[in-house]
Scaffold this motif. Structure first.
Motif, PDB file in Angstrom:
ATOM      1  N   ARG A 151       1.157  -1.386  -0.322  1.00 29.36           N
ATOM      2  CA  ARG A 151      -0.029   0.015  -0.084  1.00 29.36           C
ATOM      3  C   ARG A 151       1.057   1.116  -0.285  1.00 29.36           C
ATOM      4  NH1 ARG A 151      -4.769  -2.314   2.997  1.00 29.36           N
ATOM      5  NH2 ARG A 151      -5.111  -3.608   1.764  1.00 29.36           N
ATOM      6  N   VAL A 152       0.961   2.127  -0.707  1.00 33.39           N
ATOM      7  CA  VAL A 152       1.176   3.902  -0.936  1.00 33.39           C
ATOM      8  C   VAL A 152       0.240   4.482   0.068  1.00 33.39           C
ATOM      9  CG1 VAL A 152       2.379   4.859  -2.358  1.00 33.39           C
ATOM     10  CG2 VAL A 152       1.952   2.255  -3.312  1.00 33.39           C
ATOM     11  N   ALA A 153       1.161   5.134   1.111  1.00 38.47           N
ATOM     12  CA  ALA A 153       0.816   6.400   1.582  1.00 38.47           C
ATOM     13  C   ALA A 153       0.489   8.122   0.989  1.00 38.47           C
ATOM     14  CB  ALA A 153       1.608   5.604   3.279  1.00 38.47           C
ATOM     15  N   ARG A 154       0.236   7.938   0.532  1.00 48.45           N
ATOM     16  CA  ARG A 154       0.434   9.219   0.299  1.00 48.45           C
ATOM     17  C   ARG A 154       0.813  10.463   1.903  1.00 48.45           C
ATOM     18  NH1 ARG A 154      -4.371   7.909   1.698  1.00 48.45           N
ATOM     19  NH2 ARG A 154      -5.993   9.279   2.328  1.00 48.45           N
ATOM     20  N   GLY A 179      -6.290  -5.857  10.579  1.00 57.44           N
ATOM     21  CA  GLY A 179      -6.725  -5.587   9.456  1.00 57.44           C
ATOM     22  C   GLY A 179      -5.479  -4.291   9.102  1.00 57.44           C
ATOM     23  N   LEU A 180      -4.237  -4.317   9.518  1.00 56.40           N
ATOM     24  CA  LEU A 180      -3.615  -3.570   8.751  1.00 56.40           C
ATOM     25  C   LEU A 180      -3.094  -4.259   8.065  1.00 56.40           C
ATOM     26  CD1 LEU A 180      -4.194  -1.981  11.626  1.00 56.40           C
ATOM     27  CD2 LEU A 180      -1.273  -1.425  11.542  1.00 56.40           C
ATOM     28  N   PRO A 181      -2.808  -3.147   6.631  1.00 61.99           N
ATOM     29  CA  PRO A 181      -1.527  -4.041   5.927  1.00 61.99           C
ATOM     30  C   PRO A 181      -0.188  -4.873   5.601  1.00 61.99           C
ATOM     31  CG  PRO A 181      -1.780  -1.932   5.296  1.00 61.99           C
ATOM     32  CD  PRO A 181      -2.557  -2.252   6.680  1.00 61.99           C
ATOM     33  N   GLU A 226      -5.006   3.971   4.251  1.00 63.47           N
ATOM     34  CA  GLU A 226      -6.767   3.651   4.778  1.00 63.47           C
ATOM     35  C   GLU A 226      -6.322   3.204   6.138  1.00 63.47           C
ATOM     36  OE1 GLU A 226      -5.275   1.212   2.197  1.00 63.47           O
ATOM     37  OE2 GLU A 226      -5.712   2.298   0.567  1.00 63.47           O
ATOM     38  N   SER A 227      -5.209   2.798   6.939  1.00 62.88           N
ATOM     39  CA  SER A 227      -5.465   2.097   7.743  1.00 62.88           C
ATOM     40  C   SER A 227      -4.362   2.663   8.703  1.00 62.88           C
ATOM     41  CB  SER A 227      -5.335   0.826   7.837  1.00 62.88           C
ATOM     42  OG  SER A 227      -4.654  -0.037   7.585  1.00 62.88           O
ATOM     43  N   VAL A 228      -2.736   2.902   8.223  1.00 60.60           N
ATOM     44  CA  VAL A 228      -1.676   3.594   8.238  1.00 60.60           C
ATOM     45  C   VAL A 228      -1.304   5.586   8.418  1.00 60.60           C
ATOM     46  CG1 VAL A 228       0.594   2.840   9.028  1.00 60.60           C
ATOM     47  CG2 VAL A 228      -0.928   1.549   8.605  1.00 60.60           C
ATOM     48  N   THR A 229      -0.949   5.569   9.433  1.00 60.45           N
ATOM     49  CA  THR A 229      -0.523   7.036   9.610  1.00 60.45           C
ATOM     50  C   THR A 229       1.003   7.357   9.864  1.00 60.45           C
ATOM     51  OG1 THR A 229      -2.272   8.223  10.003  1.00 60.45           O
ATOM     52  CG2 THR A 229      -0.450  10.136  10.220  1.00 60.45           C
ATOM     53  N   PRO A 276       4.167  -3.718   9.949  1.00 70.05           N
ATOM     54  CA  PRO A 276       3.354  -3.755  10.777  1.00 70.05           C
ATOM     55  C   PRO A 276       3.522  -5.264  11.772  1.00 70.05           C
ATOM     56  CG  PRO A 276       1.890  -3.132   9.257  1.00 70.05           C
ATOM     57  CD  PRO A 276       2.776  -3.708   8.409  1.00 70.05           C
ATOM     58  N   HIS A 277       3.823  -5.382  12.455  1.00 75.10           N
ATOM     59  CA  HIS A 277       4.030  -6.684  13.447  1.00 75.10           C
ATOM     60  C   HIS A 277       2.755  -7.889  13.252  1.00 75.10           C
ATOM     61  CE1 HIS A 277       3.914  -9.795  16.489  1.00 75.10           C
ATOM     62  NE2 HIS A 277       4.926  -9.981  16.890  1.00 75.10           N
TER      63      HIS A 277
END
Length: 178
Positions: free
Chosen positions: A58-61, A166-168, A92-95, A158-159
């Motif tokens: 997933r690519v963060a913006r 639900g995290l990628p 979507e789910s990570v900052t 993520p671990h």
């Protein structure tokens, strides 16, 4: 549109004359002087291509942080006006929030925080190679000894417990410059 006699003689397929060549030469010199090709352009392109080939992530913006204001006592200070600039990436789910700071002569330290809280493996990739760090349980990490002005990209893993929530498996940030 009626073409007069002077515009009829100026065809678009006429060969260049010496005046045209001088104008083009000046434009070429201006481009080379004021907007040269970066010396590390090939390394930057190769870096991005290698990363894209390796990861299905997933690519963060980049979140626009120009509206953020830091508060210090009663005084407000906009980001980028004296304090180190903080950059926030999100998907979507990570900052991911990072703040580059000077640490040594021509080196930077990167303080970072990842949410939601938990354990993450963080890899900083640059044209010089990669550095790794793990977060504490609150999602905080530090990477030190980074060259100033270097283009970098973060790869966040993520671990397993966070992935079950639900995290990628992998989040990658766009490349930014220290």
């Amino acid at each position: 549109m009626n073409m007069g006699p002077e515009s009829e003689s100026q065809g678009e397929f006429e060969s260049l004359d010496s005046c045209d060549e001088r104008i083009l030469s000046v434009i070429n010199e201006l481009h080379h002087r004021d907007d040269p090709i970066p010396s590390d352009l090939n390394a930057r392109v190769q870096f991005v291509l290698e990363l894209e080939a390796e990861l299905d992530a997933r690519v963060a913006r980049v979140s626009r942080s120009s509206e953020l204001v830091l508060t210090r006592g009663d005084a407000e200070l906009a980001v980028g006006q004296g304090d180190p600039a903080t950059v926030t990436f999100d998907c979507e789910s990570v900052t991911v929030m990072v703040t580059p700071r000077p640490s040594a002569l021509k080196e930077r330290r990167l303080d970072g925080w990842i949410g939601p809280e938990g354990i993450y493996e963080v890899e900083l990739r640059s044209t010089d190679g990669s550095k790794r760090a793990s977060t504490d349980e609150s999602g905080r990490f530090v990477l030190e000894g980074l060259p100033e002005g270097q283009l970098f990209q973060l790869v966040i893993r993520p671990h397993e417990a966070l992935q079950r929530e639900g995290l990628p498996a992998v989040v990658v940030t766009p490349a930014v410059q220290l």
